[in-house]
Design a protein around this motif. Structure first.
Motif, PDB file in Angstrom:
ATOM      1  N   THR A 222       0.830  -1.204   0.000  1.00  0.00           N
ATOM      2  CA  THR A 222       0.000   0.000   0.000  1.00  0.00           C
ATOM      3  C   THR A 222       0.872   1.264   0.000  1.00  0.00           C
ATOM      4  O   THR A 222       0.454   2.302  -0.504  1.00  0.00           O
ATOM      5  CB  THR A 222      -0.952   0.016   1.203  1.00  0.00           C
ATOM      6  OG1 THR A 222      -0.211  -0.121   2.416  1.00  0.00           O
ATOM      7  CG2 THR A 222      -1.971  -1.109   1.099  1.00  0.00           C
ATOM      8  N   ALA A 223       2.082   1.162   0.545  1.00  0.00           N
ATOM      9  CA  ALA A 223       3.001   2.307   0.473  1.00  0.00           C
ATOM     10  C   ALA A 223       3.403   2.579  -0.974  1.00  0.00           C
ATOM     11  O   ALA A 223       3.563   3.736  -1.380  1.00  0.00           O
ATOM     12  CB  ALA A 223       4.238   2.048   1.328  1.00  0.00           C
ATOM     13  N   ASP A 224       3.568   1.529  -1.767  1.00  0.00           N
ATOM     14  CA  ASP A 224       3.856   1.706  -3.188  1.00  0.00           C
ATOM     15  C   ASP A 224       2.702   2.422  -3.882  1.00  0.00           C
ATOM     16  O   ASP A 224       2.904   3.331  -4.706  1.00  0.00           O
ATOM     17  CB  ASP A 224       4.093   0.356  -3.859  1.00  0.00           C
ATOM     18  CG  ASP A 224       5.353  -0.344  -3.380  1.00  0.00           C
ATOM     19  OD1 ASP A 224       6.332   0.348  -3.042  1.00  0.00           O
ATOM     20  OD2 ASP A 224       5.348  -1.594  -3.331  1.00  0.00           O
ATOM     21  N   LEU A 225       1.491   1.999  -3.570  1.00  0.00           N
ATOM     22  CA  LEU A 225       0.303   2.645  -4.141  1.00  0.00           C
ATOM     23  C   LEU A 225       0.278   4.134  -3.847  1.00  0.00           C
ATOM     24  O   LEU A 225      -0.018   4.958  -4.722  1.00  0.00           O
ATOM     25  CB  LEU A 225      -0.958   1.994  -3.561  1.00  0.00           C
ATOM     26  CG  LEU A 225      -1.637   0.894  -4.355  1.00  0.00           C
ATOM     27  CD1 LEU A 225      -2.559   0.099  -3.464  1.00  0.00           C
ATOM     28  CD2 LEU A 225      -2.395   1.489  -5.526  1.00  0.00           C
ATOM     29  N   ARG A 226       0.581   4.483  -2.598  1.00  0.00           N
ATOM     30  CA  ARG A 226       0.581   5.887  -2.204  1.00  0.00           C
ATOM     31  C   ARG A 226       1.692   6.653  -2.929  1.00  0.00           C
ATOM     32  O   ARG A 226       1.488   7.784  -3.382  1.00  0.00           O
ATOM     33  CB  ARG A 226       0.750   6.001  -0.686  1.00  0.00           C
ATOM     34  CG  ARG A 226       0.923   7.416  -0.148  1.00  0.00           C
ATOM     35  CD  ARG A 226      -0.323   8.268  -0.372  1.00  0.00           C
ATOM     36  NE  ARG A 226      -0.142   9.629   0.108  1.00  0.00           N
ATOM     37  CZ  ARG A 226      -0.576  10.083   1.275  1.00  0.00           C
ATOM     38  NH1 ARG A 226      -1.211   9.258   2.108  1.00  0.00           N
ATOM     39  NH2 ARG A 226      -0.389  11.329   1.629  1.00  0.00           N
ATOM     40  N   ALA A 227       2.883   6.033  -3.041  1.00  0.00           N
ATOM     41  CA  ALA A 227       3.997   6.708  -3.707  1.00  0.00           C
ATOM     42  C   ALA A 227       3.672   7.005  -5.164  1.00  0.00           C
ATOM     43  O   ALA A 227       4.046   8.060  -5.687  1.00  0.00           O
ATOM     44  CB  ALA A 227       5.262   5.850  -3.608  1.00  0.00           C
ATOM     45  N   TRP A 228       2.982   6.092  -5.825  1.00  0.00           N
ATOM     46  CA  TRP A 228       2.642   6.290  -7.239  1.00  0.00           C
ATOM     47  C   TRP A 228       1.556   7.333  -7.431  1.00  0.00           C
ATOM     48  O   TRP A 228       1.651   8.202  -8.288  1.00  0.00           O
ATOM     49  CB  TRP A 228       2.175   4.956  -7.823  1.00  0.00           C
ATOM     50  CG  TRP A 228       1.573   5.056  -9.194  1.00  0.00           C
ATOM     51  CD1 TRP A 228       2.228   5.290 -10.368  1.00  0.00           C
ATOM     52  CD2 TRP A 228       0.187   4.892  -9.545  1.00  0.00           C
ATOM     53  NE1 TRP A 228       1.347   5.291 -11.427  1.00  0.00           N
ATOM     54  CE2 TRP A 228       0.089   5.042 -10.945  1.00  0.00           C
ATOM     55  CE3 TRP A 228      -0.961   4.623  -8.802  1.00  0.00           C
ATOM     56  CZ2 TRP A 228      -1.131   4.941 -11.610  1.00  0.00           C
ATOM     57  CZ3 TRP A 228      -2.164   4.520  -9.467  1.00  0.00           C
ATOM     58  CH2 TRP A 228      -2.246   4.674 -10.858  1.00  0.00           C
ATOM     59  N   SER A 229       0.526   7.269  -6.614  1.00  0.00           N
ATOM     60  CA  SER A 229      -0.656   8.099  -6.844  1.00  0.00           C
ATOM     61  C   SER A 229      -0.662   9.400  -6.062  1.00  0.00           C
ATOM     62  O   SER A 229      -1.215  10.402  -6.518  1.00  0.00           O
ATOM     63  CB  SER A 229      -1.922   7.313  -6.486  1.00  0.00           C
ATOM     64  OG  SER A 229      -1.955   7.030  -5.090  1.00  0.00           O
ATOM     65  N   GLY A 230      -0.094   9.370  -4.844  1.00  0.00           N
ATOM     66  CA  GLY A 230      -0.228  10.505  -3.942  1.00  0.00           C
ATOM     67  C   GLY A 230      -1.532  10.508  -3.173  1.00  0.00           C
ATOM     68  O   GLY A 230      -1.804  11.424  -2.400  1.00  0.00           O
ATOM     69  N   VAL A 231      -2.361   9.473  -3.348  1.00  0.00           N
ATOM     70  CA  VAL A 231      -3.690   9.412  -2.743  1.00  0.00           C
ATOM     71  C   VAL A 231      -3.598   8.769  -1.361  1.00  0.00           C
ATOM     72  O   VAL A 231      -2.926   7.744  -1.180  1.00  0.00           O
ATOM     73  CB  VAL A 231      -4.650   8.612  -3.635  1.00  0.00           C
ATOM     74  CG1 VAL A 231      -6.006   8.413  -2.961  1.00  0.00           C
ATOM     75  CG2 VAL A 231      -4.819   9.322  -4.982  1.00  0.00           C
ATOM     76  N   GLY A 232      -4.278   9.329  -0.376  1.00  0.00           N
ATOM     77  CA  GLY A 232      -4.326   8.760   0.964  1.00  0.00           C
ATOM     78  C   GLY A 232      -5.486   7.804   1.127  1.00  0.00           C
ATOM     79  O   GLY A 232      -6.376   7.702   0.274  1.00  0.00           O
ATOM     80  N   GLY A 233      -5.494   7.079   2.246  1.00  0.00           N
ATOM     81  CA  GLY A 233      -6.598   6.188   2.578  1.00  0.00           C
ATOM     82  C   GLY A 233      -6.623   4.876   1.839  1.00  0.00           C
ATOM     83  O   GLY A 233      -7.595   4.117   1.946  1.00  0.00           O
ATOM     84  N   LEU A 234      -5.560   4.545   1.101  1.00  0.00           N
ATOM     85  CA  LEU A 234      -5.594   3.340   0.284  1.00  0.00           C
ATOM     86  C   LEU A 234      -5.458   2.044   1.073  1.00  0.00           C
ATOM     87  O   LEU A 234      -5.984   1.007   0.633  1.00  0.00           O
ATOM     88  CB  LEU A 234      -4.529   3.421  -0.811  1.00  0.00           C
ATOM     89  CG  LEU A 234      -4.799   4.504  -1.857  1.00  0.00           C
ATOM     90  CD1 LEU A 234      -3.636   4.592  -2.841  1.00  0.00           C
ATOM     91  CD2 LEU A 234      -6.102   4.243  -2.604  1.00  0.00           C
ATOM     92  N   PRO A 235      -4.782   2.008   2.248  1.00  0.00           N
ATOM     93  CA  PRO A 235      -4.764   0.747   3.014  1.00  0.00           C
ATOM     94  C   PRO A 235      -6.162   0.232   3.336  1.00  0.00           C
ATOM     95  O   PRO A 235      -6.420  -0.977   3.267  1.00  0.00           O
ATOM     96  CB  PRO A 235      -3.972   1.117   4.271  1.00  0.00           C
ATOM     97  CG  PRO A 235      -3.043   2.199   3.815  1.00  0.00           C
ATOM     98  CD  PRO A 235      -3.847   3.001   2.827  1.00  0.00           C
ATOM     99  N   GLN A 236      -7.075   1.129   3.677  1.00  0.00           N
ATOM    100  CA  GLN A 236      -8.438   0.686   3.977  1.00  0.00           C
ATOM    101  C   GLN A 236      -9.144   0.203   2.711  1.00  0.00           C
ATOM    102  O   GLN A 236      -9.921  -0.750   2.750  1.00  0.00           O
ATOM    103  CB  GLN A 236      -9.239   1.816   4.619  1.00  0.00           C
ATOM    104  CG  GLN A 236     -10.628   1.393   5.073  1.00  0.00           C
ATOM    105  CD  GLN A 236     -10.576   0.241   6.069  1.00  0.00           C
ATOM    106  OE1 GLN A 236      -9.894   0.317   7.091  1.00  0.00           O
ATOM    107  NE2 GLN A 236     -11.286  -0.851   5.768  1.00  0.00           N
ATOM    108  N   VAL A 237      -8.882   0.865   1.600  1.00  0.00           N
ATOM    109  CA  VAL A 237      -9.468   0.417   0.335  1.00  0.00           C
ATOM    110  C   VAL A 237      -8.995  -0.998   0.009  1.00  0.00           C
ATOM    111  O   VAL A 237      -9.784  -1.871  -0.373  1.00  0.00           O
ATOM    112  CB  VAL A 237      -9.104   1.388  -0.814  1.00  0.00           C
ATOM    113  CG1 VAL A 237      -9.658   0.875  -2.145  1.00  0.00           C
ATOM    114  CG2 VAL A 237      -9.630   2.783  -0.527  1.00  0.00           C
ATOM    115  N   VAL A 238      -7.688  -1.237   0.182  1.00  0.00           N
ATOM    116  CA  VAL A 238      -7.142  -2.565  -0.072  1.00  0.00           C
ATOM    117  C   VAL A 238      -7.768  -3.588   0.875  1.00  0.00           C
ATOM    118  O   VAL A 238      -8.125  -4.703   0.468  1.00  0.00           O
ATOM    119  CB  VAL A 238      -5.609  -2.550   0.065  1.00  0.00           C
ATOM    120  CG1 VAL A 238      -5.044  -3.965   0.048  1.00  0.00           C
ATOM    121  CG2 VAL A 238      -4.987  -1.725  -1.060  1.00  0.00           C
TER     122      VAL A 238
END
Length: 371
Positions: A222-238
């Motif tokens: 999920t840290a990779d996801l955030r680094a690519w997008s800049g979007v927060g809250g993605l751990p909960q989405v995952v």
């Protein structure tokens, strides 16, 4: 990232760095070049960084068997591909289809960037009113960023036109129509209303963001996801997507997620030599980049705001390269001594790049510096 979140898929299988490397290279068309059209390819690899207009051309050339400058130019000119401020609040080239769902997800990020970058310079400015004015000013027309700033400042005496224009760009869905994004173009960035050019935007769906990212770059944390997008809250989405994802662990014990049916090649799959563009997808889409380069290499490649063009050798960043279009030569600077076979492969890739980028320069020359 260490503990498993409630509802997230359990994981036990470990993927080593080489397995992660080969999976991401495969999805980025860097194990074998693709044959699809430019729009479909840009969608499949997660868009392209387009801070420099030449980089998308070079990036696609590394991934497609037969690309001409005209192929990508035509897609930008007819609006199938659009350049805009998107992921990480940087310029990207994406398909018109992807812009419609991606831009709404990025709205909170772009609003945060506006506050951080221009909050002090827009104190006292009603931002809702600013967006409405920018929308009215741009209706039916395309303006450069300085032109938009001057018009917005006419109703706000004493305000900073530059801050007003940039704020409008972050807060209002805009695109940069051609000639912006076309090989060799320079000048002020044009702005146009996205919905006029592309149609209505779609409701934000972060689950779609996760799925598309993993299809292009996974397996990933999920840290990779955030680094690519800049979007927060993605751990909960995952975590909410537990039933749709497969989970693994990397060598450090971190959970990495993937689409169940996504390709994960054998770690011993050969990886050919490739010349990557500056700001290439592969170099910017991961928080932990050790699957593609060491920390020491990262310091040599990512210098301040610059991400240099790089050489992939056995799937790892192993050098940098420079293009001189006028003189018709490529200079390669490997970080370690190359074998004769690797040297031949690097030279071949350099000549291939010159045939795209400097077709009228002659003779072509590829120079490999000693490590």
């Amino acid at each position: 990232m260490g503990a498993r979140r409630p509802g997230s898929p359990a994981s036990s299988e470990v993927l080593g760095r080489r397995a992660l490397n080969r999976a991401t290279l495969c999805r980025q068309l860097l194990l074998g070049r693709g044959t699809t059209g430019v729009v479909e390819t840009v969608e499949a690899i997660g868009g392209l960084n387009a801070q420099h207009t030449g980089d998308p051309y070079l990036a696609l050339h590394s991934r497609l068997t037969d690309l001409t400058l005209a192929d990508l130019t035509a897609a930008v000119e007819d609006g199938r591909l659009v350049r805009a401020c998107l992921l990480r609040a940087t310029q990207h080239l994406v398909s018109a289809r992807d812009f419609r769902w991606l831009r709404p997800i990025l709205s909170p990020l772009l609003a945060r960037v506006q506050r951080n970058a221009f909050g002090r310079r827009t104190v006292g400015v009603d931002l809702t009113e600013l967006v409405a004015d920018a929308r009215a000013i741009l209706a039916g027309r395309t303006l450069s960023r300085p032109e938009l700033g001057r018009r917005l400042a006419q109703r706000r005496p004493g305000a900073d036109p530059t801050a007003l224009a940039w704020s409008a760009q972050y807060l209002l869905p805009l695109v940069h129509p051609a000639p912006s994004g076309i090989w060799g173009t320079r000048g002020a960035t044009p702005l146009a209303l996205a919905e006029e050019r592309l149609g209505a935007l779609e409701p934000p769906d972060p689950r779609r963001l996760v799925s598309r990212y993993l299809a292009a770059f996974g397996p990933a944390t999920t840290a990779d996801l955030r680094a690519w997008s800049g979007v927060g809250g993605l751990p909960q989405v995952v975590a909410d997507m537990a039933g749709e994802l497969r989970a693994f662990r990397d060598e450090s014990g971190r959970q990495v997620y993937d689409l169940p049916d996504a390709p994960r090649p054998d770690p011993d799959t050969p990886a050919p030599v490739r010349l990557l563009a500056g700001f290439d997808n592969l170099l910017l889409a991961l928080a932990d980049r050790t699957r593609i380069m060491t920390d020491e290499t990262r310091r040599r490649v990512c210098v301040g705001d610059l991400v240099r063009p790089t050489v992939l050798l056995d799937g790892m960043v192993s050098g940098t390269w420079e293009l001189d279009r006028r003189a018709g030569f490529v200079t390669v600077a490997p970080f370690t001594r190359l074998s004769p076979a690797d040297t031949d492969a690097v030279v071949a890739e350099g000549h291939r790049m010159l045939r795209l980028a400097a077709p009228d320069a002659a003779p072509h020359d590829v120079r490999v510096r000693p490590a």
